[in-house]
Design an enzyme around this catalytic site. Structure first.
Site, short mmCIF file in Angstrom:
data_model
loop_
_atom_site.label_atom_id
_atom_site.label_comp_id
_atom_site.label_asym_id
_atom_site.label_seq_id
_atom_site.Cartn_x
_atom_site.Cartn_y
_atom_site.Cartn_z
CE LYS A 31 59.39 -19.05 -0.28
NZ LYS A 31 60.56 -18.63 -1.05
CB THR A 32 59.48 -23.55 2.20
OG1 THR A 32 60.15 -22.42 2.05
CG2 THR A 32 60.11 -24.85 2.01
CG ASP A 219 60.58 -21.60 -3.65
OD1 ASP A 219 59.90 -20.72 -3.49
OD2 ASP A 219 61.20 -22.23 -2.92
CD GLU A 220 64.87 -19.02 -4.10
OE1 GLU A 220 65.55 -18.41 -3.36
OE2 GLU A 220 65.59 -20.18 -4.69
CD GLN A 250 60.75 -11.74 0.54
OE1 GLN A 250 61.74 -12.10 0.95
NE2 GLN A 250 59.33 -12.27 0.93
NE ARG A 607 64.12 -11.26 5.52
CZ ARG A 607 63.07 -12.09 4.68
NH1 ARG A 607 63.41 -13.59 4.86
NH2 ARG A 607 62.06 -11.74 4.37
#
Length: 745
Positions: A31-32, A219-220, A250, A607
């Site tokens: 994503k980043t 973002d987020e 998430q 994770r």
DNA sequence: GTTGCGCAGATTTTT
DNA sequence: TCTGCGCAAC
């Protein structure tokens, strides 16, 4: 610009620069990387000026990461880009345009604790008992309103009273806002709603920022609340070049106002929006990804993504059943020992838990094995009393209307201005419509005019000294003197340094050390800024509380929330038990809360890159007694083909008196079989052969803890059988038959 | 002001 | 069981 390093959907996400677009980016989907490429593409190919791009995230961590990656990749003036958090962005705009709202540039930002202090004072003023109406409840209500986008002028009592559980809350909201305004202060939520108010009340200001930021990225996005969504809307409704990136799976901060509907309803608001899913995972093994997908698929509130990966099949997930919490901790420590012996670096290992309280047993076990570890986000540095005190000194220099700050330090260190004198001063300040500092300034100037207050000589001279000191530092500040110098002056001349030095206890020494650390924070800030000043420093530390993290050969311990955005080759998740994970609160609230717990569980699972170990204890010392919670329902949502069930039954016996001393018997645990695997591994027997339950509905049983009860319901069978039991006094509980200490009657 | 007692309450905590 | 707090007494 070469986009070959992106996969097809990622490339799409980069190329669709104009118009609204929502990226649903699964865990570990790059994503980043995509977001950074998109910004780079805008700048390099579309020739957009860096001044016209705004990228907002929720956390400083994410903002920093994006900035760093941009700096590394793009040959552009990254400094001109706005890559910040929501709050920092709003603060910046409010510092420039605050005059429209009657705020001056040097306003203070109050954190949650300070908001509550204000509320406490208000409750006291009204003689409302804190037990009857807790400051926390009021603060949560006010914060809730702000998260929804309400501010004074927009909100009417009729609209918002449905959110209040007490009729007095509305008035408290009004008074709270008035007090903040008097103090030239804004709280976290107010930073956002301040912008809403500003843009709506002054369309020319809105237009200015709309024109400035032609491209907006968020973002987020799953963590944004309604107010933040509206702000984004106000910024981009004209040009509509809005790109939001998030993962509904998430979203784990709904209790902080995050509104998953911002994702679910995005296409309703932007009917022309493009939707792109990033579903390829580059992080984890197949087993982990597939298992996590199975779990999250049980949620109803989601758009639905199908994660997949080209990575190796990988090891099976380990589900480990331990006798109790200490056996669990020991198991984790032993496993880490095995992994470390294979040459795995400790920084590739992490232990997650649902709540901070559970770090202790793990810490004990790791210490015993002499493993170095770090606990991520333990006690907050800036929450420490001495640090807050010194911050208050700086605050009163910067903003003399900040009466909360002055109240905090007017008698710290003790200068004889006790509660009575303070009360007198406060009353007088209210009468004269001055802030507390403005009043004592006047008193220092012309004491004879305040004879009616009959202040003692001691109080009078204390006031004189304090006013003098603050004014001196104000002068330094106006002359753009070094913040470090101001800080030192405040620390020494306030007498605070002496005061702490006189304290010969260990604690006193620790406090001094903390103040030294604060000083190095000031210094560091000073070196990183082109025009450092106290206002900026104070803003930075309230909006960005991250302290430098320990790095090196360390095992990482953190809550599951804290793990969001991180990845580790080896992950241990402990405490996978009902009432813990999912939490008992969520079980009380019901399905939507459990879905959030499930998302949290999904975050934890995803994770892990190589190996995931999830453990639970049959019995756990909790709130002073041994609780038998049974394994988490989420464990049963992982299909059998993905895991290996391990039963860890050896290890230290729990002595009758569980507690600090009983670690002695831990020391005598089978150290002999150090290198050997001294626990029994057995693949979980999953006989689904139907057998009639031993506990049919209606039968009477005796539970070791709860006493006599009646079976209300049974579900599952064999090893999986669960029974719901009605005990006396209306207590109703659900147990796994295989764990519950039950006896037929 | 500091100490000490009693009592409630005990998730998560990006900003 | 442990902690943090508010309040009362020194």
């Amino acid at each position: 610009m070469n986009l070959d390093f992106l996969n097809e959907s990622q490339r799409q996400a980069v190329l669709l620069t104009d118009g609204p677009i929502m990226l649903l980016a699964g865990a570990g989907s790059g994503k980043t990387r995509t977001l950074v490429a998109r910004i780079q593409y805008l700048l390099e190919e579309k020739r957009v000026s860096p001044f016209q791009v705004l990228a907002v995230t929720f956390s400083n961590k994410a903002a920093r990461e994006m900035r760093e990656r941009l700096a590394a990749n793009a040959q552009v003036n990254v400094g001109a880009l706005q890559v910040t958090t929501f709050h920092a962005f709003c603060a910046k705009v409010l510092r420039m345009e605050g005059a429209y709202l009657g705020l001056s540039k040097n306003f203070t930002i109050y954190d949650d604790g300070e908001s509550q202090s204000i509320i406490k004072a208000l409750l006291a003023k009204h003689g409302i008992n804190q037990k009857e109406l807790s400051p926390y409840t009021v603060a949560a209500y006010i914060d809730g309103l702000k998260n929804l986008g309400y501010y004074i002028g927009l909100a009417r009592n009729e609209d918002v009273e449905k959110y209040a559980e007490d009729r007095r809350m509305w008035d408290l909201f009004l008074e709270y806002e008035a007090e903040l305004h008097r103090s030239n202060a804004v709280d976290f939520g107010g930073l956002i709603t301040g912008i809403l108010n500003l843009f709506r009340s002054f369309p020319e200001v809105q237009r200015k920022y709309q024109d400035k930021f032609k491209y907006v990225l968020v973002d987020e996005y799953q963590d944004t609340n309604r107010a933040q969504f509206e702000m984004i809307l106000l910024l981009s409704e004209a040009h509509r070049n809005l790109c939001v990136v998030g993962d509904e799976d998430q979203s784990i901060y709904s209790w902080r106002g995050a509104d998953i509907r911002n994702i679910l309803d995005f296409e309703k608001v932007f009917s022309e929006a493009k939707l792109i899913k990033l579903e390829q995972n580059y992080r984890s093994s197949k087993k982990i990804i597939e298992a996590a997908s199975e779990v999250i698929a049980r949620n109803v509130a989601r758009k639905g993504k199908q994660m997949w990966t080209n990575n190796d099949e990988g090891d099976e997930i380990k589900i480990v059943e331990c006798r109790d919490d200490r056996a669990e901790a020991e198991y984790v420590a032993q496993q880490i020992k095995l992994i470390a012996n294979e040459g795995v670096s400790l920084k590739d290992i992490a232990v997650f838990y649902r709540n901070n309280a559970h770090s202790r047993t793990i810490e004990d076990a790791l210490r015993k094995e002499k493993f170095p570890y770090r606990v991520v986000a333990g006690i907050k540095f800036y929450d420490r009393k001495e640090v807050k005190d010194m911050i208050s000194y700086m605050r009163i220099v910067v903003n003399k209307k900040d009466s909360l700050a002055l109240t905090r330090i007017i008698n710290t260190p003790a200068r004889g201005v006790g509660a009575t004198s303070l009360r007198k001063l406060e009353d007088e300040a209210v009468r004269l419509q001055l802030s507390l500092f403005e009043l004592i300034e006047k008193i220092a100037e012309a004491p004879h005019e305040y004879k009616h207050l009959s202040l003692s000589g001691k109080v009078q001279s204390a006031i004189n000294q304090l006013v003098h000191l603050v004014q001196e530092v104000q002068v330094l500040e106006n002359q753009n003197h070094s913040p470090t110098f101001s800080y030192e002056k405040l620390l020494n001349e306030s007498g605070y340094y002496e005061f702490l030095r006189a304290d010969k206890t260990y604690e006193g020494a620790a406090r001094l050390e903390n103040l030294e650390e604060l000083m190095s924070a000031v210094k560091q800030f000073e070196e990183s800024e082109t025009e450092p000043n106290l206002v900026k420093f104070l803003e930075t530390i309230t909006l960005d509380t991250t302290v430098e993290e320990q790095t090196g050969e360390l095992i990482s311990l953190m809550t599951v929330h804290g793990s969001k955005g991180l990845e580790y080759p080896y992950v241990f998740l402990i405490g996978a038990e009902e009432n813990i994970f999912p939490s008992y609160r969520s079980l009380e609230i019901g399905p939507s809360a459990i879905e959030e717990e499930r998302r949290l569980f999904y975050v934890a699972m995803t994770r892990a890159m190589k190996q995931l170990t999830i453990s639970f204890a049959q019995g756990r010392m909790l709130w002073g007694s041994l609780k038998f919670n049974g394994p988490s329902q989420f464990l049963q949502e992982i299909p059998e083909r993905y895991y290996k069930w391990i039963s860890y039954q050896t290890g230290p016996k729990r002595s009758s008196e569980y507690g600090s001393k009983s670690y002695d018997d831990f020391d005598q645990s089978p150290e002999s079989s150090d290198d050997a695997v001294f626990y029994k591994e057995k693949v979980y027997q999953t006989k689904r052969t139907s057998s009639t339950s031993n506990y049919p509905s209606g039968s009477k049983i005796l539970h070791a803890l709860y006493g006599e009860g009646t079976i209300l319901d049974t579900e599952g069978m064999g090893q999986e059988e669960k029974v719901t039991i009605q005990f006396r006094d209306g207590i109703r509980k659900k147990f796994m038959v295989k764990f519950a200490p039950l006896q037929k009657l």
